[in-house]
Design a protein around this motif. Structure first.
Motif, PDB file in Angstrom:
ATOM      1  N   ARG A  72      -4.608  -3.752  -8.120  1.00 28.59           N
ATOM      2  CA  ARG A  72      -4.330  -3.017  -6.884  1.00 28.59           C
ATOM      3  C   ARG A  72      -5.021  -3.673  -5.687  1.00 28.59           C
ATOM      4  NH1 ARG A  72      -4.026   3.469  -6.283  1.00 28.59           N
ATOM      5  NH2 ARG A  72      -2.866   3.417  -4.339  1.00 28.59           N
ATOM      6  N   ALA A  73      -6.261  -4.094  -5.874  1.00 31.28           N
ATOM      7  CA  ALA A  73      -6.976  -4.789  -4.795  1.00 31.28           C
ATOM      8  C   ALA A  73      -6.250  -6.080  -4.433  1.00 31.28           C
ATOM      9  CB  ALA A  73      -8.411  -5.077  -5.209  1.00 31.28           C
ATOM     10  N   PHE A  74      -5.733  -6.775  -5.435  1.00 32.53           N
ATOM     11  CA  PHE A  74      -4.957  -7.992  -5.186  1.00 32.53           C
ATOM     12  C   PHE A  74      -3.712  -7.656  -4.355  1.00 32.53           C
ATOM     13  CE2 PHE A  74      -1.307 -10.565  -6.575  1.00 32.53           C
ATOM     14  CZ  PHE A  74      -1.703 -11.807  -6.098  1.00 32.53           C
ATOM     15  N   LEU A  75      -3.014  -6.580  -4.710  1.00 31.12           N
ATOM     16  CA  LEU A  75      -1.816  -6.198  -3.962  1.00 31.12           C
ATOM     17  C   LEU A  75      -2.157  -5.808  -2.528  1.00 31.12           C
ATOM     18  CD1 LEU A  75       0.243  -4.191  -6.617  1.00 31.12           C
ATOM     19  CD2 LEU A  75       0.586  -6.548  -5.836  1.00 31.12           C
ATOM     20  N   VAL A  76      -3.307  -5.178  -2.331  1.00 30.96           N
ATOM     21  CA  VAL A  76      -3.746  -4.857  -0.976  1.00 30.96           C
ATOM     22  C   VAL A  76      -3.909  -6.146  -0.181  1.00 30.96           C
ATOM     23  CG1 VAL A  76      -5.705  -3.992   0.394  1.00 30.96           C
ATOM     24  CG2 VAL A  76      -4.826  -2.646  -1.515  1.00 30.96           C
ATOM     25  N   GLU A  78      -2.342  -8.795  -0.522  1.00 35.34           N
ATOM     26  CA  GLU A  78      -1.006  -9.368  -0.282  1.00 35.34           C
ATOM     27  C   GLU A  78      -0.117  -8.428   0.532  1.00 35.34           C
ATOM     28  OE1 GLU A  78       1.017 -10.795  -3.773  1.00 35.34           O
ATOM     29  OE2 GLU A  78      -0.023 -12.691  -3.457  1.00 35.34           O
ATOM     30  N   PHE A  79      -0.657  -7.331   0.991  1.00 30.29           N
ATOM     31  CA  PHE A  79       0.077  -6.336   1.769  1.00 30.29           C
ATOM     32  C   PHE A  79       1.277  -5.784   0.995  1.00 30.29           C
ATOM     33  CE2 PHE A  79      -1.949  -9.315   4.690  1.00 30.29           C
ATOM     34  CZ  PHE A  79      -2.772  -8.452   5.385  1.00 30.29           C
ATOM     35  N   SER A  80       1.106  -5.557  -0.293  1.00 24.42           N
ATOM     36  CA  SER A  80       2.191  -4.981  -1.092  1.00 24.42           C
ATOM     37  C   SER A  80       1.682  -3.893  -2.033  1.00 24.42           C
ATOM     38  CB  SER A  80       2.933  -6.072  -1.864  1.00 24.42           C
ATOM     39  OG  SER A  80       2.066  -6.760  -2.738  1.00 24.42           O
ATOM     40  N   GLU A  81       0.665  -3.179  -1.600  1.00 23.19           N
ATOM     41  CA  GLU A  81       0.080  -2.124  -2.413  1.00 23.19           C
ATOM     42  C   GLU A  81       1.054  -0.978  -2.653  1.00 23.19           C
ATOM     43  OE1 GLU A  81      -3.655   1.001  -2.530  1.00 23.19           O
ATOM     44  OE2 GLU A  81      -3.046   0.144  -0.626  1.00 23.19           O
ATOM     45  N   LYS A 156       7.454  -9.533 -12.656  1.00 21.30           N
ATOM     46  CA  LYS A 156       8.036 -10.874 -12.498  1.00 21.30           C
ATOM     47  C   LYS A 156       7.516 -11.616 -11.270  1.00 21.30           C
ATOM     48  CE  LYS A 156      10.808 -10.257 -15.980  1.00 21.30           C
ATOM     49  NZ  LYS A 156      10.318 -10.642 -17.264  1.00 21.30           N
ATOM     50  N   ASP A 157       7.015 -10.896 -10.273  1.00 26.21           N
ATOM     51  CA  ASP A 157       6.613 -11.532  -9.019  1.00 26.21           C
ATOM     52  C   ASP A 157       5.104 -11.426  -8.753  1.00 26.21           C
ATOM     53  OD1 ASP A 157       7.161 -12.820  -6.479  1.00 26.21           O
ATOM     54  OD2 ASP A 157       6.906 -10.855  -5.545  1.00 26.21           O
ATOM     55  N   CYS A 158       4.595 -10.216  -8.674  1.00 29.22           N
ATOM     56  CA  CYS A 158       3.185 -10.002  -8.310  1.00 29.22           C
ATOM     57  C   CYS A 158       2.230 -10.392  -9.431  1.00 29.22           C
ATOM     58  CB  CYS A 158       2.944  -8.545  -7.918  1.00 29.22           C
ATOM     59  SG  CYS A 158       4.022  -7.950  -6.606  1.00 29.22           S
ATOM     60  N   TYR A 159       2.554 -10.008 -10.658  1.00 27.13           N
ATOM     61  CA  TYR A 159       1.682 -10.274 -11.809  1.00 27.13           C
ATOM     62  C   TYR A 159       1.416 -11.777 -11.999  1.00 27.13           C
ATOM     63  CZ  TYR A 159       0.394 -10.461 -16.832  1.00 27.13           C
ATOM     64  OH  TYR A 159      -0.203 -10.712 -18.037  1.00 27.13           O
ATOM     65  N   PRO A 160       2.441 -12.648 -11.970  1.00 25.20           N
ATOM     66  CA  PRO A 160       2.135 -14.082 -12.097  1.00 25.20           C
ATOM     67  C   PRO A 160       1.232 -14.597 -10.971  1.00 25.20           C
ATOM     68  CG  PRO A 160       4.467 -13.700 -12.486  1.00 25.20           C
ATOM     69  CD  PRO A 160       3.883 -12.406 -11.985  1.00 25.20           C
ATOM     70  N   ARG A 161       1.426 -14.077  -9.757  1.00 25.95           N
ATOM     71  CA  ARG A 161       0.552 -14.496  -8.645  1.00 25.95           C
ATOM     72  C   ARG A 161      -0.867 -13.985  -8.869  1.00 25.95           C
ATOM     73  NH1 ARG A 161       4.674 -12.784  -5.442  1.00 25.95           N
ATOM     74  NH2 ARG A 161       3.400 -11.205  -4.419  1.00 25.95           N
TER      75      ARG A 161
END
Length: 178
Positions: A72-76, A78-81, A156-161
């Motif tokens: 979740r912190a990673f998504l924050v 990347e502005f995609s939380e 498929k997108d966020c997890y690999p990043r």
């Protein structure tokens, strides 16, 4: 699918920093576990191999309290939380009492699906239309299609990043050498 919203701390970014520091200190411990102080009376047990398990599957990552927090912190960052927030809101919704379904469904729809919603998730027109139709008679599965689409997007997108992020690479490197 696992549930995790109630396990998330109030400030996931602060928790992610704390977890990174705690995992880093595992290298200096001989028993491969450490107990870290989260709140005054709330303890968390960390295992040095936990970050390595997250690479096995997206499901293992989000079913781990620590993994979910770091993701979740990673998504924050990347502005995609909104993706994980919607996914977790749907998980919480599926545990809702029938008397509260309509109210909760409207709140989720208004926050994540409606055009120009405050945290609008990226869904195709057909999925949005089906979900809007489902809102006429809210059931426990009215968000199932939309949730599945967002899950797939994250997997498929966020997890690999995430797996290529400096935070995860550092944690997994420390786990391998610890």
């Amino acid at each position: 699918m696992c549930r995790g919203r109630e396990l998330l701390p109030i400030t996931c970014l602060e928790r992610a920093k704390e977890l990174k520091a705690l995992f880093g200190s595992l290298l200096q411990k001989s028993d491969h576990t450490i107990t870290g102080q989260l709140k005054k009376n709330d303890k968390l047990r960390l295992n040095v191999n936990e970050p390595l398990k997250w690479k096995e599957s997206f499901e293992k990552l989000i079913c781990s309290q620590n993994g979910l927090c770091l993701f979740r912190a990673f998504l924050v960052s990347e502005f995609s939380e909104e993706n994980i927030a919607f996914y977790l809101a749907c998980e919480d919704y599926r545990a809702t009492k029938p008397s509260k379904l309509a109210t909760k469904a409207k709140k989720i729809y208004d926050e994540f699906i409606e055009c120009d919603a405050p945290h609008e998730v990226n869904l195709d027109h057909v999925t949005k239309a089906i979900t809007k139709e489902n809102m006429e008679h809210p059931s426990l599965s009215c968000f199932a299609l939309a949730q599945a689409k967002i899950y797939t997007l994250m997997e498929k997108d966020c997890y690999p990043r995430f797996l290529r992020s400096s935070t995860y690479l550092e944690l997994s490197r420390k786990s391998k050498t610890g």
